[in-house]
Design a protein around this motif. Structure first.
Motif, mmCIF file in Angstrom:
data_model
loop_
_atom_site.group_PDB
_atom_site.id
_atom_site.type_symbol
_atom_site.label_atom_id
_atom_site.label_comp_id
_atom_site.label_asym_id
_atom_site.label_seq_id
_atom_site.Cartn_x
_atom_site.Cartn_y
_atom_site.Cartn_z
ATOM 1 N N LEU A 120 53.871 -8.560 44.818
ATOM 2 C CA LEU A 120 53.195 -8.659 43.998
ATOM 3 C C LEU A 120 53.768 -7.021 42.929
ATOM 4 O O LEU A 120 54.684 -6.358 44.381
ATOM 5 C CB LEU A 120 52.013 -7.943 44.607
ATOM 6 N N THR A 121 53.149 -6.671 41.892
ATOM 7 C CA THR A 121 53.561 -5.309 41.300
ATOM 8 C C THR A 121 52.020 -5.020 41.047
ATOM 9 O O THR A 121 51.336 -6.049 40.973
ATOM 10 C CB THR A 121 53.934 -5.923 39.895
ATOM 11 N N PHE A 122 52.876 -3.620 40.741
ATOM 12 C CA PHE A 122 51.223 -2.580 40.515
ATOM 13 C C PHE A 122 50.776 -3.590 38.839
ATOM 14 O O PHE A 122 49.532 -3.482 38.715
ATOM 15 C CB PHE A 122 51.603 -1.588 40.282
ATOM 16 N N ALA A 123 51.105 -4.589 38.493
ATOM 17 C CA ALA A 123 50.953 -4.535 36.543
ATOM 18 C C ALA A 123 50.268 -5.922 36.955
ATOM 19 O O ALA A 123 49.351 -6.081 36.355
ATOM 20 C CB ALA A 123 52.590 -4.990 36.136
ATOM 21 N N GLN A 124 50.229 -6.765 38.512
ATOM 22 C CA GLN A 124 49.766 -8.079 38.905
ATOM 23 C C GLN A 124 47.917 -7.320 38.856
ATOM 24 O O GLN A 124 47.516 -7.609 38.613
ATOM 25 C CB GLN A 124 50.249 -8.838 39.504
ATOM 26 N N LEU A 125 48.168 -6.308 39.466
ATOM 27 C CA LEU A 125 46.870 -5.973 40.501
ATOM 28 C C LEU A 125 46.006 -5.465 39.007
ATOM 29 O O LEU A 125 44.999 -5.854 39.234
ATOM 30 C CB LEU A 125 46.856 -4.981 42.211
ATOM 31 N N LEU A 126 47.351 -4.380 38.647
ATOM 32 C CA LEU A 126 45.795 -4.421 37.252
ATOM 33 C C LEU A 126 45.190 -5.287 36.435
ATOM 34 O O LEU A 126 44.521 -5.349 36.206
ATOM 35 C CB LEU A 126 46.487 -3.460 36.438
ATOM 36 N N GLU A 127 46.376 -5.781 35.986
ATOM 37 C CA GLU A 127 45.468 -7.508 35.670
ATOM 38 C C GLU A 127 44.737 -7.775 35.666
ATOM 39 O O GLU A 127 43.671 -8.623 35.382
ATOM 40 C CB GLU A 127 46.929 -8.557 34.936
ATOM 41 N N LYS A 128 44.527 -8.254 37.605
ATOM 42 C CA LYS A 128 43.518 -8.469 37.792
ATOM 43 C C LYS A 128 42.557 -8.401 37.778
ATOM 44 O O LYS A 128 41.181 -8.639 37.284
ATOM 45 C CB LYS A 128 44.443 -8.694 39.589
ATOM 46 N N GLU A 129 42.448 -7.024 37.436
ATOM 47 C CA GLU A 129 40.893 -6.097 37.254
ATOM 48 C C GLU A 129 40.614 -6.206 36.543
ATOM 49 O O GLU A 129 39.635 -5.869 36.326
ATOM 50 C CB GLU A 129 41.412 -4.648 38.028
#
Length: 337
Positions: free
Chosen positions: A274-283
């Motif tokens: 995972l990356t932080f960018a992926q988690l942010l985009e998911k949110e």
């Protein structure tokens, strides 16, 4: 994310090197990039199952060994298991060793689940591998268990039977039966090892209660640390969900809230693919889907943390293959029916 300890992965590299294949060559062949320090090419503490599978397949092809996992399992040392290996080695008997395995197996490899069954005359260890594990992962795992127990009790010790979910050729099954010294079943329902229940009380040559207690405490600490690292994405998601707006939401701020350095947070997320960018985009997508028709798009793009509405529009098109206005029109029409 399913991972294994670096020392368990490195033991394959050691074997390949003994066969004349350099670590650099092997890692390059599988496009390996899981280093904790790119400059020194030091392996990360945990290696992905994908890389493990790839290295085993590479070893099979390069050495022309269709039972490569079986070959590796025979070469296993308790040290290859790290702390769990020393905990097992210092156990008083097989029963205690199995308890340690069931409790702390994920420290070595979080790629399957071991289960133990005890009947009157027969005991069985069943290994339910993750669906992504190839046959060499299973071969190595089960062969290594038998190899270690032989080293600790008696080199002539044999199971009652071995079962594999894979279908071995007659010549391969004969090779397996010759080493295991018991019948080997192919295309079985489970991967499992059955043995006389009397084996459970056979004493280990290396029994040491004091050392065992020390390694048990260390295993508990490592398991606790491992579980906390496993949940790092949940902690990031909780922080993102709690924010009223995602404006100025970045890796540095989230890492600080978790008392981590940005580099450490990045590394832990990478261990889970995972990356932080992926988690942010998911949110962002989750909020967009919920709020899309409840406010002006300019306000929504601001809440989601986009620098302008056009950036939001491009992201929305990527998520839903349509524009926000088209999505609202379709949603309104569907609600009206």
């Amino acid at each position: 994310m399913h991972t294994l300890a670096d020392h368990y992965f490195s033991s394959i590299l050691d074997y390949l090197q003994a066969q004349g294949i350099s670590t650099k060559t092997a890692l390059h062949a599988i496009s390996f990039d899981e280093f904790s320090n790119q400059r020194t090419h030091q392996l990360a503490p945990r290696i992905s199952l994908n890389s493990y599978n790839a290295l085993l397949v590479y070893g099979k092809k390069t050495l022309n060994d269709p039972l490569f996992g079986f070959t590796l399992g025979q070469q296993i040392r308790t040290a290859d298991y790290g702390v769990l290996g020393y905990l097992i080695e210092s156990s008083d008997n097989l029963s205690s060793a199995i308890k340690a395995l069931l409790s702390y197996d994920s420290l070595v490899a979080d790629i399957g689940k071991a289960k133990f069954e005890l009947n009157t005359d027969t005991a069985t260890i069943r290994w339910i591998a993750h669906q992504s594990c190839n046959e060499h992962v299973v071969l190595r795992n089960m062969t290594a268990w038998v190899s270690v127990i032989r080293q600790l009790i008696n080199l002539t010790l044999s199971p009652s039977s071995i079962s594999f979910t894979y279908n071995w050729l007659p010549s391969q099954r004969r090779a397996l039966e010759s080493w295991f010294k018991c019948p080997v079943k192919s295309s079985a329902e489970y991967n499992q090892i059955s043995f006389p229940s009397d084996y459970l009380t056979l004493p280990f040559k290396t029994d040491n209660a004091i050392i065992n207690s020390t390694f048990k405490q260390l295993s508990e600490q490592q398991l606790s640390n491992f579980k906390s690292q496993q949940c790092i994405d949940d902690k990031v998601n909780q922080l993102l969900t709690a924010k009223t707006t995602l404006q100025n939401c970045n890796l540095i701020g989230i890492a600080d809230a978790l008392n981590l350095t940005p580099r450490t947070l990045q590394r832990r997320l990478k261990q889970q693919d995972l990356t932080f960018a992926q988690l942010l985009e998911k949110e962002r997508k989750k909020r967009a889907d919920t709020l899309i028709a409840s406010m002006p798009l300019a306000d929504l793009s601001n809440i989601l943390g986009f620098k302008d509405q056009s950036s939001f529009n491009r992201a929305f098109l990527r998520w839903h293959k349509c524009s926000p206005l088209q999505f609202i029109k379709y949603k309104t029409a569907s609600t009206a029916k």
